[in-house]
Motif scaffolding. Structure first.
Motif, PDB file in Angstrom:
ATOM      1  N   ALA A  64       0.839  -1.207   0.000  1.00 31.17           N
ATOM      2  CA  ALA A  64       0.000   0.000   0.000  1.00 31.17           C
ATOM      3  C   ALA A  64       0.872   1.254   0.000  1.00 31.17           C
ATOM      4  O   ALA A  64       0.588   2.223  -0.721  1.00 31.17           O
ATOM      5  CB  ALA A  64      -0.928  -0.012   1.219  1.00 31.17           C
ATOM      6  N   TRP A  65       1.947   1.240   0.797  1.00 34.97           N
ATOM      7  CA  TRP A  65       2.859   2.387   0.833  1.00 34.97           C
ATOM      8  C   TRP A  65       3.509   2.614  -0.522  1.00 34.97           C
ATOM      9  O   TRP A  65       3.613   3.752  -1.000  1.00 34.97           O
ATOM     10  CB  TRP A  65       3.923   2.178   1.919  1.00 34.97           C
ATOM     11  N   LEU A  66       3.941   1.538  -1.166  1.00 35.52           N
ATOM     12  CA  LEU A  66       4.573   1.667  -2.484  1.00 35.52           C
ATOM     13  C   LEU A  66       3.583   2.217  -3.505  1.00 35.52           C
ATOM     14  O   LEU A  66       3.934   3.084  -4.318  1.00 35.52           O
ATOM     15  CB  LEU A  66       5.130   0.313  -2.940  1.00 35.52           C
ATOM     16  N   ALA A  67       2.337   1.755  -3.467  1.00 34.83           N
ATOM     17  CA  ALA A  67       1.311   2.261  -4.382  1.00 34.83           C
ATOM     18  C   ALA A  67       1.051   3.745  -4.123  1.00 34.83           C
ATOM     19  O   ALA A  67       0.909   4.540  -5.068  1.00 34.83           O
ATOM     20  CB  ALA A  67       0.026   1.463  -4.229  1.00 34.83           C
ATOM     21  N   TRP A  68       1.015   4.134  -2.854  1.00 30.53           N
ATOM     22  CA  TRP A  68       0.808   5.540  -2.491  1.00 30.53           C
ATOM     23  C   TRP A  68       1.969   6.389  -2.999  1.00 30.53           C
ATOM     24  O   TRP A  68       1.767   7.485  -3.531  1.00 30.53           O
ATOM     25  CB  TRP A  68       0.641   5.666  -0.980  1.00 30.53           C
TER      26      TRP A  68
END
Length: 153
Positions: free
Chosen positions: A137-141
Motif C-alpha cells: 500500500a505504501w509503495l502504491a501511495w
C-alpha cells in the motif's frame, strides 16, 4: 501449521537464518546462539530497508521491507512447529534426520511458553501479512504521489 510446498523466498531467509547461528555463537551464550538465526533473518532485510530509505530509494526500501515482513511468516511457521516438529530442519553439514534441536522448542521452553507455540506463531505470521500489505500500500501511495508530481494523473 505446515503450508503446502515451499516458496522461493524461503531459501533466502534460510541462508540468513543459518548464518546467524555461527555469528551469534561468538557471544558464548547458547540462548543467543539459538536466537541468532532468527535475529539475523530479520536484521538483514531491516538493515537493507533502512539503507535504501536513507538513500531515498523507494523501490529498494519497499522490496527490503516486504522481505522483512515476509520473513515473519517464515518465522511464525517455525515457531508454531516447536512442539509438533513436523517441518524438515536444515543445518550446515547435517542431514535433516540427524538434527535433534529445534530453535523455537528450545527458546519457548526456556521462556516457559512452549504450550503457546501455535498462538505465538500465528500472531507472528499475522504481523508478516499485515506488514507486507502495508508495504505494498505504501509503495502504491508513493507511485501515485510521484505520478501527481509529474503531472501524469
Amino acid at each position: 501449521y505446515r503450508p503446502a510446498g515451499t516458496h522461493y523466498l524461503d531459501a533466502v531467509h534460510l541462508v540468513t537464518h543459518e548464518a546467524g547461528h555461527p555469528l551469534f555463537s561468538y557471544t558464548g551464550n547458547l540462548t543467543l546462539t539459538v536466537l541468532g538465526g532468527t535475529l539475523m533473518q530479520l536484521f538483514v532485510p531491516a538493515a537493507l530497508a533502512c539503507t535504501f530509505a536513507y538513500r531515498g530509494h523507494t523501490t529498494g526500501t519497499a522490496f527490503c521491507s516486504f522481505m522483512f515482513f515476509n520473513s515473519f511468516i517464515n518465522v511464525g511457521i517455525y515457531m508454531a512447529d516447536a512442539r509438533a516438529r513436523v517441518l524438515p530442519l536444515v543445518a550446515p553439514g547435517m542431514a535433516s534426520d540427524e538434527i535433534e534441536g529445534h530453535d523455537w522448542d528450545y527458546l519457548f521452553e526456556q521462556a516457559q511458553l512452549l504450550r503457546h507455540d501455535v498462538q505465538i506463531g500465528n500472531f507472528t505470521r499475522m504481523i508478516g501479512y499485515v506488514g507486507m500489505a502495508a508495504t505494498v500500500a505504501w509503495l502504491a501511495w508513493m507511485k501515485k504521489r510521484l505520478d501527481e508530481e509529474n503531472g501524469l494523473t
